[in-house]
Scaffold this motif. Structure first.
Motif, mmCIF file in Angstrom:
data_model
loop_
_atom_site.group_PDB
_atom_site.id
_atom_site.type_symbol
_atom_site.label_atom_id
_atom_site.label_comp_id
_atom_site.label_asym_id
_atom_site.label_seq_id
_atom_site.Cartn_x
_atom_site.Cartn_y
_atom_site.Cartn_z
ATOM 1 N N GLU A 23 0.861 -1.180 0.000
ATOM 2 C CA GLU A 23 0.000 0.000 0.000
ATOM 3 C C GLU A 23 0.899 1.233 0.000
ATOM 4 O O GLU A 23 1.568 1.530 1.003
ATOM 5 C CB GLU A 23 -0.907 -0.020 1.240
ATOM 6 C CG GLU A 23 -1.986 1.013 1.254
ATOM 7 C CD GLU A 23 -3.059 0.774 0.206
ATOM 8 O OE1 GLU A 23 -3.479 1.772 -0.411
ATOM 9 O OE2 GLU A 23 -3.477 -0.376 0.003
ATOM 10 N N GLN A 26 0.529 3.819 2.761
ATOM 11 C CA GLN A 26 1.058 3.396 4.063
ATOM 12 C C GLN A 26 2.576 3.181 4.026
ATOM 13 O O GLN A 26 3.204 3.052 5.062
ATOM 14 C CB GLN A 26 0.390 2.085 4.505
ATOM 15 C CG GLN A 26 -1.103 2.144 4.662
ATOM 16 C CD GLN A 26 -1.502 2.881 5.918
ATOM 17 O OE1 GLN A 26 -0.798 2.853 6.921
ATOM 18 N NE2 GLN A 26 -2.635 3.549 5.863
ATOM 19 N N LYS A 39 -1.612 -2.899 9.117
ATOM 20 C CA LYS A 39 -0.328 -2.448 8.573
ATOM 21 C C LYS A 39 0.768 -3.311 9.174
ATOM 22 O O LYS A 39 0.867 -3.447 10.392
ATOM 23 C CB LYS A 39 -0.096 -0.982 8.906
ATOM 24 C CG LYS A 39 1.197 -0.440 8.354
ATOM 25 C CD LYS A 39 1.365 1.032 8.690
ATOM 26 C CE LYS A 39 2.692 1.555 8.197
ATOM 27 N NZ LYS A 39 2.862 2.981 8.556
#
Length: 97
Positions: A23, A26, A39
């Motif tokens: 991602e 992130q 995460k």
């Protein structure tokens, strides 16, 4: 794992409905699922990336030992096994045949 201890011959894959991917927002690997997002730190992402149903736990440990230039596989092995146990317990991964 509740049924048996993780062995070097076990193979894991990401369990649906979880989706593993990088991602950009992130700047990390994440696990997406209908209720949210997890995460992962760099090591967790490296481990789950190798949980493709093809690599055995032993192969994952060997690959990560080479990647991290670990002279002693024991530290890597313990970390991988702990992470897999937690991931399995949370339902992120499942064993494959």
């Amino acid at each position: 794992m509740s049924a048996h201890a993780i062995t070097p011959h076990d193979r894991f894959e990401i369990r649906p409905p979880f989706l593993f991917r990088w991602e950009d927002s992130q700047q990390a690997h994440v696990l997406l699922y209908p209720e949210g997002i997890v995460k992962l730190n760099e090591t967790g992402g490296d481990i789950l990336q190798l949980c493709d149903g093809k690599n055995t736990v032993g192969q994952i440990i060997k690959q990560l030992s080479q990647r991290y230039c670990a002279a002693d596989e024991t530290t890597i092995s313990n970390g991988v096994l702990n992470f897999l146990e937690v991931s399995h317990g949370k339902g992120w991964i499942r064993t494959t045949a």
